[in-house]
Design an enzyme around this catalytic site. Structure first.
Site, mmCIF file in Angstrom:
data_model
loop_
_atom_site.group_PDB
_atom_site.id
_atom_site.type_symbol
_atom_site.label_atom_id
_atom_site.label_comp_id
_atom_site.label_asym_id
_atom_site.label_seq_id
_atom_site.Cartn_x
_atom_site.Cartn_y
_atom_site.Cartn_z
ATOM 1 C CG ASP A 1 19.387 21.274 -22.410
ATOM 2 O OD1 ASP A 1 20.472 20.735 -22.139
ATOM 3 O OD2 ASP A 1 18.773 21.082 -23.481
ATOM 4 C CD GLU B 1 7.332 37.944 -9.006
ATOM 5 O OE1 GLU B 1 6.684 36.880 -9.179
ATOM 6 O OE2 GLU B 1 7.251 38.927 -9.769
#
Length: 574
Positions: free
Chosen positions: A230, A274
């Protein structure tokens, strides 16, 4: 290589190619069709008039039949709902109005089993004034470490009675609210670029950065495919929080698009990497309202966000030259950074495009009050919306569908004032009509409200009223109508999956440059130009080219292979 398609009338000239990186066999997010779910308005399973996770789970078959690749869920976090969940009190739990964390985990797993990934909304610019950190900051007082997680400042004026600077809130009024001490004495002010119940985080504070990295990991471990961010360009503010009159930075405003924001996203990208693996890449999409292509593209560099919303396309009027210009600019901006474009026509913050396209002024702007209530030709709007759907799904990159787009829903502009809930309405004293009109609950079945949104016999009405005329637009009614918007969307998404040339890849305007000057957009897709999309905005019928097979048209074609006005068609060379 076979010859290029014939142009739509007129004489030929050299084929013009627009660069676009990637290919259909690349990462899923480069060509995905992603469906936005606004949880409170999608489906209500418990009958309280508010949509919930159980309702979404029960309606997953609709999304499977539609053929989407992923869903993006607007905020479902614990919140006092001062701004429909964009005021977050706990980023790692589900608001009871929607369900439980266990239900969220079930939804993510069930959707993935059905072949649909889940992207969740993340709100890192601000939180709720009920967030534990903000409550602790207010209690701790001026100069405390707790207050350093936010933007607290003394006021100006003889007694600190004036806001620290002249920044305006996006919801009206100043972007500052003053707090009081334990004895009731007014003291410092805090910054909120949106509602007073949404204090902005201070991203210069390492505790804030660490908190959000932990939030990312929390949801990644629960199986989400990524995050919609956002107001992604607003996190970092200009040093010293200068007045607008004193600001001279490269970005348009001192609260947006500051250079320091890129370090945040580089760190976030490493967190996602990751947790990604081949075939299961995790992704970011940023809400970026920048109108400067060179700065917009910086967010999409290989070590930052994967994609960003293309709001220039959403805002552009239904005019071929303007659309051609935006498409060119979008692809040219994305090409150097190797990012796919995104295409979107509506979302939970904007006027539904059926309504926009039915007005004399078909563009979108933040001046909602100036356009709200102006005359709408719904038949024209629906026709153009169908054509717009085929246009967006034929362009290179990924496409977002806002819930209800597939039903051809329009903006509800006659909601009684006492039922409006958007804080922008109250914040502007009613000058801004707000965004509730695009958030009205979906119609699923039946001939009267709540149209299957809530269970039969529910004591509570939907949180916003549904128009009686939506009886013809329910999912059940449209599924049985071969000419409906829903069936068109289902066919388009199924074809898009079958045709490797669609999605990310090459786009080439036809030799006439799409004849945009005559109100026609025409382009081919694929290395050999084997597929084509034509959108007729000329106001009159035009002949289709010879030696082509019609794959799908947004509205019935005229006699003699004529493409009517406000109609789009997908073609394949025979």
């Amino acid at each position: 290589m076979s010859q290029p398609l014939s142009p739509v009338g007129g004489k030929s000239r050299d084929r013009q190619e627009v660069p676009s990186s990637g290919a259909r066999d690349g990462a899923w997010w480069r060509h995905a069709v992603i469906y936005q779910i606004y949880p409170r308005s999608f489906a209500d399973a418990d009958g309280d008039g508010m949509g919930d996770l159980a309702g979404i789970r029960a309606r997953l078959p609709h999304l499977v039949d539609l053929g989407v690749d992923a869903v993006w869920l607007s905020p479902w976090y614990v919140s006092p709902q001062a701004d429909a969940g964009y005021d977050v009190a706990d980023y790692c739990d589900i608001d009871p109005v929607f369900g439980t964390l266990a239900e969220a985990e079930q939804l993510i797993a069930e959707a993935r089993q059905a072949g649909i990934r889940t992207i969740v909304d993340l709100v890192p610019n601000h939180c709720s004034d009920q967030h534990p950190w903000f409550r602790a900051a207010v209690a701790a007082g001026p100069g405390s470490t707790e207050r350093d997680a936010f933007h607290f400042r003394p006021g100006r004026g003889a007694h600190g009675e004036l806001p620290p600077n002249d920044w305006p809130s996006n919801f009206g009024g100043p972007a500052w609210t003053r707090v009081t001490g334990p004895d009731g004495t007014p003291e410092e002010w805090y910054l909120h670029m949106f509602a007073p119940g949404q204090p902005d985080w201070n991203w210069e504070n390492p505790r804030v950065a660490k908190q959000f990295e932990d939030i990312l990991v929390f949801w990644l471990e629960r199986g989400v495919a990524g995050f919609r961010i956002d107001v992604a360009d607003n996190l970092v503010k200009a040093a010293g929080l200068p007045d607008l009159a004193d600001y001279s930075g490269e970005s348009p405003q001192p609260w947006a698009d500051q250079d320091g924001v890129h370090a945040i996203y580089r760190r976030w990208r490493s967190v996602l990497e990751e947790h990604s693996r081949p075939g299961d890449e995790k992704v970011f999409v940023g809400e970026l309202w920048s109108d400067r292509p060179e700065r917009f593209a910086r967010y999409l560099r290989a070590d930052e966000l994967h994609t960003g919303f293309n709001f220039d396309f959403l805002k552009v009027p239904w005019q071929a030259p303007a659309m051609r210009e935006v498409i060119d600019a979008t692809l040219e901006a994305h090409g150097p950074v190797g990012a796919p474009a995104t295409w979107v026509l509506s979302n939970h913050d904007t006027t539904r495009h059926v309504t926009r396209y039915g007005r004399a002024d078909t563009g979108y702007g933040f001046d909602r009050a100036a356009r709200h209530g102006s005359p709408v030709d719904l038949e024209t709007g629906r026709r153009r919306a169908r054509a717009g759907a085929l246009l967006t799904l034929a362009l290179p990159g990924s496409t977002y569908i806002y819930q209800g787009d597939e039903l051809g829903l329009w903006e509800v502009e006659d909601i009684p004032a006492e039922l409006l809930q958007d804080p922008a309405v109250a914040g502007t004293g009613g000058a801004d009509p707000g965004r509730d009109g695009c958030r009205v609950p979906l119609p699923w079945s039946g001939s009267a409200a709540p149209f299957g949104f809530s269970p039969d016999g529910s004591a509570n009405e939907p949180w916003l009223p549904q128009p009686a005329s939506w009886a013809a637009l329910t999912v059940a009614a449209q599924a049985a109508d071969p000419g409906s918007a829903l069936v068109l969307y289902r066919k388009a998404l199924a074809l898009r999956k079958q045709l490797p040339a669609f999605g990310d890849g090459l786009l080439a305007w036809w030799p006439e440059g799409g004849r945009a000057q005559d109100g026609v957009l025409a382009f081919t897709r694929g290395a050999d130009g084997e597929l084509a999309c034509i959108v007729n905005q000329s106001g009159q019928g035009i002949p289709l080219p010879d030696a082509t097979e019609v794959l799908l048209a947004s509205s019935p074609l005229g006699d003699g292979a004529v493409l009517p006005a406000d109609t789009a068609v997908w073609l394949r060379r025979e």
